[in-house]
Design a protein around this motif. Structure first.
Motif, PDB file in Angstrom:
ATOM      1  N   GLN A 233      -8.049  13.565  28.369  1.00 10.15           N
ATOM      2  CA  GLN A 233      -9.520  13.504  28.350  1.00 10.15           C
ATOM      3  C   GLN A 233     -10.152  14.354  29.448  1.00 10.15           C
ATOM      4  O   GLN A 233     -11.184  15.003  29.225  1.00 10.15           O
ATOM      5  CB  GLN A 233      -9.995  12.052  28.478  1.00 10.15           C
ATOM      6  N   LEU A 234      -9.543  14.383  30.636  1.00  9.85           N
ATOM      7  CA  LEU A 234     -10.114  15.177  31.731  1.00  9.85           C
ATOM      8  C   LEU A 234     -10.094  16.664  31.388  1.00  9.85           C
ATOM      9  O   LEU A 234     -11.034  17.402  31.716  1.00  9.85           O
ATOM     10  CB  LEU A 234      -9.346  14.923  33.033  1.00  9.85           C
ATOM     11  N   GLU A 235      -9.060  17.112  30.745  1.00 11.80           N
ATOM     12  CA  GLU A 235      -8.958  18.507  30.302  1.00 11.80           C
ATOM     13  C   GLU A 235     -10.104  18.860  29.359  1.00 11.80           C
ATOM     14  O   GLU A 235     -10.724  19.920  29.471  1.00 11.80           O
ATOM     15  CB  GLU A 235      -7.617  18.707  29.610  1.00 11.80           C
ATOM     16  N   ALA A 236     -10.398  17.941  28.429  1.00 13.38           N
ATOM     17  CA  ALA A 236     -11.491  18.163  27.489  1.00 13.38           C
ATOM     18  C   ALA A 236     -12.839  18.174  28.213  1.00 13.38           C
ATOM     19  O   ALA A 236     -13.715  19.001  27.912  1.00 13.38           O
ATOM     20  CB  ALA A 236     -11.478  17.084  26.409  1.00 13.38           C
ATOM     21  N   ILE A 237     -13.009  17.267  29.172  1.00 16.19           N
ATOM     22  CA  ILE A 237     -14.261  17.220  29.942  1.00 16.19           C
ATOM     23  C   ILE A 237     -14.479  18.533  30.682  1.00 16.19           C
ATOM     24  O   ILE A 237     -15.579  19.106  30.660  1.00 16.19           O
ATOM     25  CB  ILE A 237     -14.229  16.038  30.931  1.00 16.19           C
ATOM     26  N   ALA A 301      -5.824  16.575  22.850  1.00 16.18           N
ATOM     27  CA  ALA A 301      -5.387  17.235  24.080  1.00 16.18           C
ATOM     28  C   ALA A 301      -4.156  16.589  24.691  1.00 16.18           C
ATOM     29  O   ALA A 301      -3.845  16.816  25.863  1.00 16.18           O
ATOM     30  CB  ALA A 301      -6.534  17.230  25.092  1.00 16.18           C
ATOM     31  N   SER A 302      -3.434  15.800  23.898  1.00 16.85           N
ATOM     32  CA  SER A 302      -2.280  15.054  24.411  1.00 16.85           C
ATOM     33  C   SER A 302      -1.158  15.983  24.835  1.00 16.85           C
ATOM     34  O   SER A 302      -0.857  16.971  24.159  1.00 16.85           O
ATOM     35  CB  SER A 302      -1.753  14.094  23.345  1.00 16.85           C
ATOM     36  N   ALA A 303      -0.514  15.622  25.942  1.00 22.79           N
ATOM     37  CA  ALA A 303       0.631  16.393  26.425  1.00 22.79           C
ATOM     38  C   ALA A 303       1.849  16.152  25.560  1.00 22.79           C
ATOM     39  O   ALA A 303       2.647  17.059  25.312  1.00 22.79           O
ATOM     40  CB  ALA A 303       0.937  16.018  27.878  1.00 22.79           C
ATOM     41  N   ASN A 304       2.013  14.924  25.068  1.00 21.01           N
ATOM     42  CA  ASN A 304       3.187  14.560  24.279  1.00 21.01           C
ATOM     43  C   ASN A 304       2.778  13.658  23.130  1.00 21.01           C
ATOM     44  O   ASN A 304       2.992  12.453  23.170  1.00 21.01           O
ATOM     45  CB  ASN A 304       4.232  13.871  25.159  1.00 21.01           C
ATOM     46  N   GLU A 305       2.181  14.238  22.112  1.00 25.31           N
ATOM     47  CA  GLU A 305       1.781  13.468  20.944  1.00 25.31           C
ATOM     48  C   GLU A 305       3.003  13.271  20.057  1.00 25.31           C
ATOM     49  O   GLU A 305       3.594  14.241  19.575  1.00 25.31           O
ATOM     50  CB  GLU A 305       0.685  14.202  20.170  1.00 25.31           C
ATOM     51  N   ALA A 306       3.376  12.015  19.849  1.00 25.32           N
ATOM     52  CA  ALA A 306       4.594  11.738  19.091  1.00 25.32           C
ATOM     53  C   ALA A 306       4.493  12.250  17.656  1.00 25.32           C
ATOM     54  O   ALA A 306       5.427  12.837  17.122  1.00 25.32           O
ATOM     55  CB  ALA A 306       4.878  10.239  19.092  1.00 25.32           C
ATOM     56  N   PHE A 307       3.369  12.010  17.027  1.00 22.29           N
ATOM     57  CA  PHE A 307       3.109  12.522  15.680  1.00 22.29           C
ATOM     58  C   PHE A 307       1.730  13.161  15.648  1.00 22.29           C
ATOM     59  O   PHE A 307       1.595  14.355  15.466  1.00 22.29           O
ATOM     60  CB  PHE A 307       3.221  11.399  14.649  1.00 22.29           C
ATOM     61  N   GLY A 323      -6.073  21.462  18.822  1.00 16.10           N
ATOM     62  CA  GLY A 323      -4.948  20.695  19.340  1.00 16.10           C
ATOM     63  C   GLY A 323      -4.150  21.437  20.384  1.00 16.10           C
ATOM     64  O   GLY A 323      -4.005  22.667  20.322  1.00 16.10           O
ATOM     65  N   ALA A 324      -3.616  20.693  21.358  1.00 19.21           N
ATOM     66  CA  ALA A 324      -2.715  21.268  22.362  1.00 19.21           C
ATOM     67  C   ALA A 324      -1.399  21.644  21.690  1.00 19.21           C
ATOM     68  O   ALA A 324      -0.897  20.913  20.824  1.00 19.21           O
ATOM     69  CB  ALA A 324      -2.474  20.264  23.489  1.00 19.21           C
ATOM     70  N   GLY A 345      -3.017  22.255  29.102  1.00 19.85           N
ATOM     71  CA  GLY A 345      -3.249  22.419  30.534  1.00 19.85           C
ATOM     72  C   GLY A 345      -4.201  23.545  30.867  1.00 19.85           C
ATOM     73  O   GLY A 345      -4.600  23.700  32.024  1.00 19.85           O
ATOM     74  N   ASN A 346      -4.605  24.312  29.861  1.00 17.06           N
ATOM     75  CA  ASN A 346      -5.481  25.465  30.084  1.00 17.06           C
ATOM     76  C   ASN A 346      -6.864  25.157  29.531  1.00 17.06           C
ATOM     77  O   ASN A 346      -7.177  25.460  28.381  1.00 17.06           O
ATOM     78  CB  ASN A 346      -4.879  26.700  29.415  1.00 17.06           C
TER      79      ASN A 346
END
Length: 395
Positions: A233-237, A301-307, A323-324, A345-346
């Motif tokens: 969420q912070l990345e999106a903000i 923006a999840s770092a590790n989205e399982a699905f 999507g990340a 992360g960018n």
């Protein structure tokens, strides 16, 4: 449908939670509903917490649901408050004390209903495999999370104990290749393992009536899910902060329970930077279809989205998905076709995609329309339920 229940497959599904607002539970229910209606499965449900709306829904389908207070095996979650951790430990201690009685009740259920297969839906409970070992009944484990990487979870007996228990299953299902790639190398025994992407219920098919095509209007973007660091969420903000540097282009809506250390950090950042007029914390949303209908863009923006259930649900509401380029999200988004990927992360790269959508609404509309069509065709046609039914019949 075959009405001869005497010849039906009897499956005991083990839940960790009883609410529909949980992705793992919702995903299982989408499969169980089809198994009951189309594949002659009798479903029995054990749930360890207080009765939630998932239980009401399952019972409306004809499932038999039994509350048995089993403990969970996860003991740490990054970002949990001290008071939250204390409550969790008290709950674990109480349920551990009564666990002999819980196992007695579970064995009674298995005997009474003649259960054929035990089915566990997450790594945070092990009572399903314990019942399986005690009674010699085949066990299926549906792995839906990385654990530490996506939810900050640690297991009480460690990962090695989890792998040993998984090896005692008759079959393992992973919801993505990304999840399989984590667990497969740790499996010493030759257990049948399958990658089956989630089904999504047709109730999430939510075509939009119109698009925000007026370049004078700001776009509305939503990031939906648990407010925790791994969800980004912070990345999106920060990306929205950059895109609005000169004038208002994007309004960001953050949906999720307003609780935890990370939420407080986000709120502090928004206030410190004076972003309150275009960053909104909307809390937990019950009616996600109506909520998404008011949005133009979905951000994952999840770092590790399982699905990436939230990715597909967003597509089904005709949102243009950003999507990340990580884990399960990579398996769902074809860059520039049904969504747009950015480097995790960018936030500058994420900002550029948002700016591109703002300036090129036709592109945004085309991506949203393609995502919608592909999601309907691939994820709402009960493919997962069919594959799982075939697997259960083999057992």
């Amino acid at each position: 449908m075959n009405k001869d229940l005497a010849n039906s497959k009897k499956v005991l599904f083990c839940l960790h939670y009883s609410g529909l607002n949980n992705g793992a539970v919702r995903s299982l229910i989408d499969v169980v509903e089809v198994l009951i209606k189309e594949y002659n499965v009798q479903a029995f449900i054990i749930y360890p917490d207080k009765r939630g709306n998932a239980i009401n829904y399952l019972e409306s389908l004809g499932a038999i649901c039994i509350h048995i207070p089993f403990y969970r095996v996860d003991y740490y979650k990054k970002g949990i408050t001290f008071s939250g951790r204390i409550k969790k430990e008290i709950s674990y201690a109480i349920k551990k004390i009564v666990s002999p009685y819980s196992f007695y009740c579970a064995k009674k259920v298995v005997f009474e209903y003649g259960v054929d297969i035990i089915y566990t839906n997450t790594i945070v409970i092990d009572y399903g495999i314990c019942i399986s070992k005690k009674m010699g009944i085949p066990h299926v484990w549906h792995i839906r999370e990385f654990g530490k990487e996506d939810h900050g979870l640690s297991l009480r007996k460690g990962d090695r104990n989890l792998y040993k228990n998984m090896e005692k299953s008759k079959a393992i299902i992973y919801i993505s290749s990304a999840i399989a790639n984590k667990y497969r190398p740790n499996m010493k025994q030759n257990v049948p393992q399958y990658v089956i992407h989630n089904d999504i219920s047709k109730i999430f098919i939510n075509p939009r009536k119109s698009y925000n095509m007026d370049s004078l209007n700001p776009l509305h973007a939503a990031i939906i899910g648990t407010i925790q660091e791994g969800k980004g969420q912070l990345e999106a903000i920060r990306a929205v902060e950059i895109v609005n540097k000169d004038f208002l282009k994007v309004i960001l809506h953050i949906a999720g329970k307003k609780e935890g250390i990370y939420y407080k950090e986000l709120l502090s950042y928004v206030k410190k930077k004076n972003l309150e007029h275009y960053i909104f914390f909307d809390g937990f949303i019950e009616d996600v279809n109506s909520y998404r209908s008011k949005m133009d863009i979905g951000i994952v923006a999840s770092a590790n989205e399982a699905f990436g259930r939230v990715t597909i649900e967003g597509m089904l509401s005709e949102l243009a998905i950003i999507g990340a380029n990580e884990a399960g999200t990579l398996e769902l988004i074809e860059d520039g076709v049904n969504g747009v990927l950015y480097q995790k992360g960018n936030e500058v790269q994420l900002e550029k995609v948002l700016n591109q959508f703002f300036n090129n609404r036709n592109m945004m509309k085309q991506i949203a329309e393609t995502g919608y069509k592909q999601a309907v065709d691939k994820y709402t046609t009960h493919r997962a339920a069919k594959e799982i039914a075939t697997l259960l019949n083999k057992m």
